[in-house]
Scaffold this motif. Structure first.
Motif, mmCIF file in Angstrom:
data_model
loop_
_atom_site.group_PDB
_atom_site.id
_atom_site.type_symbol
_atom_site.label_atom_id
_atom_site.label_comp_id
_atom_site.label_asym_id
_atom_site.label_seq_id
_atom_site.Cartn_x
_atom_site.Cartn_y
_atom_site.Cartn_z
ATOM 1 N N SER A 8 0.877 -1.156 0.000
ATOM 2 C CA SER A 8 0.000 0.000 0.000
ATOM 3 C C SER A 8 0.921 1.214 0.000
ATOM 4 O O SER A 8 1.828 1.310 0.826
ATOM 5 C CB SER A 8 -0.879 -0.004 1.251
ATOM 6 N N ILE A 9 0.714 2.120 -0.935
ATOM 7 C CA ILE A 9 1.566 3.300 -1.065
ATOM 8 C C ILE A 9 0.749 4.516 -0.665
ATOM 9 O O ILE A 9 -0.317 4.768 -1.219
ATOM 10 C CB ILE A 9 2.097 3.446 -2.504
ATOM 11 N N SER A 10 1.258 5.255 0.297
ATOM 12 C CA SER A 10 0.564 6.431 0.791
ATOM 13 C C SER A 10 0.341 7.434 -0.339
ATOM 14 O O SER A 10 1.254 7.728 -1.109
ATOM 15 C CB SER A 10 1.393 7.074 1.899
ATOM 16 N N GLY A 11 -0.891 7.926 -0.426
ATOM 17 C CA GLY A 11 -1.223 8.894 -1.461
ATOM 18 C C GLY A 11 -1.638 8.282 -2.779
ATOM 19 O O GLY A 11 -2.006 8.996 -3.706
ATOM 20 N N LYS A 12 -1.566 6.961 -2.896
ATOM 21 C CA LYS A 12 -1.954 6.262 -4.127
ATOM 22 C C LYS A 12 -3.108 5.314 -3.798
ATOM 23 O O LYS A 12 -3.065 4.607 -2.801
ATOM 24 C CB LYS A 12 -0.794 5.443 -4.691
ATOM 25 N N PRO A 13 -4.125 5.260 -4.642
ATOM 26 C CA PRO A 13 -5.259 4.376 -4.364
ATOM 27 C C PRO A 13 -4.925 2.916 -4.636
ATOM 28 O O PRO A 13 -4.105 2.589 -5.497
ATOM 29 C CB PRO A 13 -6.335 4.872 -5.332
ATOM 30 N N GLY A 14 -5.548 2.029 -3.875
ATOM 31 C CA GLY A 14 -5.430 0.593 -4.129
ATOM 32 C C GLY A 14 -4.146 -0.028 -3.635
ATOM 33 O O GLY A 14 -3.394 0.558 -2.857
ATOM 34 N N LEU A 15 -3.915 -1.240 -4.118
ATOM 35 C CA LEU A 15 -2.739 -2.008 -3.746
ATOM 36 C C LEU A 15 -1.814 -2.157 -4.948
ATOM 37 O O LEU A 15 -2.254 -2.063 -6.095
ATOM 38 C CB LEU A 15 -3.154 -3.396 -3.251
ATOM 39 N N HIS A 42 11.845 7.070 -0.673
ATOM 40 C CA HIS A 42 11.421 7.970 0.400
ATOM 41 C C HIS A 42 9.901 8.018 0.541
ATOM 42 O O HIS A 42 9.396 8.667 1.455
ATOM 43 C CB HIS A 42 11.983 9.371 0.172
ATOM 44 N N SER A 43 9.164 7.339 -0.329
ATOM 45 C CA SER A 43 7.708 7.289 -0.236
ATOM 46 C C SER A 43 7.302 6.453 0.968
ATOM 47 O O SER A 43 8.018 5.552 1.391
ATOM 48 C CB SER A 43 7.112 6.665 -1.500
ATOM 49 N N ASN A 44 6.147 6.746 1.492
ATOM 50 C CA ASN A 44 5.633 5.997 2.634
ATOM 51 C C ASN A 44 4.943 4.736 2.100
ATOM 52 O O ASN A 44 3.856 4.809 1.541
ATOM 53 C CB ASN A 44 4.656 6.862 3.426
ATOM 54 N N VAL A 45 5.600 3.597 2.279
ATOM 55 C CA VAL A 45 5.128 2.327 1.736
ATOM 56 C C VAL A 45 4.869 1.356 2.886
ATOM 57 O O VAL A 45 5.686 1.243 3.792
ATOM 58 C CB VAL A 45 6.181 1.729 0.779
ATOM 59 N N SER A 46 3.739 0.667 2.833
ATOM 60 C CA SER A 46 3.426 -0.361 3.828
ATOM 61 C C SER A 46 3.280 -1.699 3.122
ATOM 62 O O SER A 46 2.502 -1.829 2.181
ATOM 63 C CB SER A 46 2.112 -0.042 4.541
ATOM 64 N N VAL A 47 4.024 -2.676 3.583
ATOM 65 C CA VAL A 47 3.936 -4.030 3.047
ATOM 66 C C VAL A 47 2.833 -4.739 3.835
ATOM 67 O O VAL A 47 2.817 -4.694 5.063
ATOM 68 C CB VAL A 47 5.282 -4.766 3.203
ATOM 69 N N LEU A 48 1.892 -5.392 3.151
ATOM 70 C CA LEU A 48 0.746 -5.979 3.834
ATOM 71 C C LEU A 48 1.136 -7.010 4.887
ATOM 72 O O LEU A 48 0.460 -7.151 5.893
ATOM 73 C CB LEU A 48 -0.226 -6.600 2.829
ATOM 74 N N VAL A 142 12.995 -4.274 -0.051
ATOM 75 C CA VAL A 142 12.636 -2.857 0.019
ATOM 76 C C VAL A 142 13.359 -2.204 1.194
ATOM 77 O O VAL A 142 13.910 -1.114 1.072
ATOM 78 C CB VAL A 142 11.102 -2.677 0.136
ATOM 79 N N GLU A 143 13.382 -2.896 2.345
ATOM 80 C CA GLU A 143 14.064 -2.357 3.511
ATOM 81 C C GLU A 143 15.566 -2.229 3.260
ATOM 82 O O GLU A 143 16.195 -1.257 3.671
ATOM 83 C CB GLU A 143 13.795 -3.236 4.729
ATOM 84 N N GLU A 144 16.153 -3.219 2.587
ATOM 85 C CA GLU A 144 17.580 -3.155 2.261
ATOM 86 C C GLU A 144 17.866 -1.972 1.346
ATOM 87 O O GLU A 144 18.834 -1.246 1.550
ATOM 88 C CB GLU A 144 18.028 -4.450 1.570
ATOM 89 N N ALA A 145 17.015 -1.782 0.333
ATOM 90 C CA ALA A 145 17.208 -0.664 -0.588
ATOM 91 C C ALA A 145 17.085 0.655 0.162
ATOM 92 O O ALA A 145 17.854 1.587 -0.071
ATOM 93 C CB ALA A 145 16.193 -0.729 -1.725
ATOM 94 N N HIS A 146 16.143 0.721 1.081
ATOM 95 C CA HIS A 146 15.952 1.936 1.876
ATOM 96 C C HIS A 146 17.185 2.187 2.739
ATOM 97 O O HIS A 146 17.657 3.312 2.846
ATOM 98 C CB HIS A 146 14.697 1.799 2.739
#
Length: 180
Positions: A8-15, A42-48, A142-146
């Protein structure tokens, strides 16, 4: 596909599902319209697979909540819409997760769970709820890339020690320790 690859990406609809990693983030594909987007790290991303819901006793992983919705709906779309009233949403969610914490789980959270379940059901991804989360996941990538992009560059680089002053013909004593 497991929940580790669904975001889920903050500011973007859906999955979104992770397609590939890039230098500055990753490429994700929308489950709504199959369009690909580049997501900055740097986007706010949540992994389900990392999300949990509050109950009165513990935090229940989203995977378990979605399984309960699937069992209640027998694998079909939810019987209510995410646009229904707050009372209807809370009543429905109380049937799914009877001991959820009403003070910390907001109606907007319930709406997201219903939307996410329906998106997974539309894309035949409910089988992802049964997959194990033991293997190294896309979430870890994703965490490693961050971590790589936000780490202190000086701490990451191997900096060779400077040549001692004796090689330059100077004194080998530490001049900063002298008393004057």
């Amino acid at each position: 596909m497991s929940l580790d690859k669904i975001l889920s990406i903050s500011g973007k609809p859906g999955l979104y599902k992770i397609v590939t990693q890039t230098r500055s983030g990753f490429v994700a594909e929308s489950l709504l319209d199959n369009k690909r987007i580049t997501v900055n790290i740097h986007s706010n991303v949540s992994v389900l697979s990392e999300i949990a819901m509050y109950t009165l006793t513990e935090e229940v992983p989203l995977r378990e909540v979605l399984k309960k919705v699937r069992d209640k709906e027998k694998g079909k779309q939810t019987s209510i819409s995410h646009k229904d009233s707050k009372d209807k949403l809370e009543e429905y969610f109380f049937d799914v997760l009877p001991d959820y914490d009403e003070d910390r789980v907001y109606p907007s959270d319930i709406k997201k769970v219903i939307q996410w379940y329906n998106a997974l059901q539309n894309n035949d991804l409910l089988s992802a709820l049964d997959e194990e989360e033991e293997d190294k996941s896309a979430a870890a990538k994703v965490e490693e890339a961050h971590a790589k992009t936000t780490a202190n560059p000086a701490a990451v680089r191997n900096v060779a020690p400077k040549a001692s002053s004796s090689k330059k013909g100077g004194s080998t004593k530490n001049t900063s320790a002298r008393k004057t």
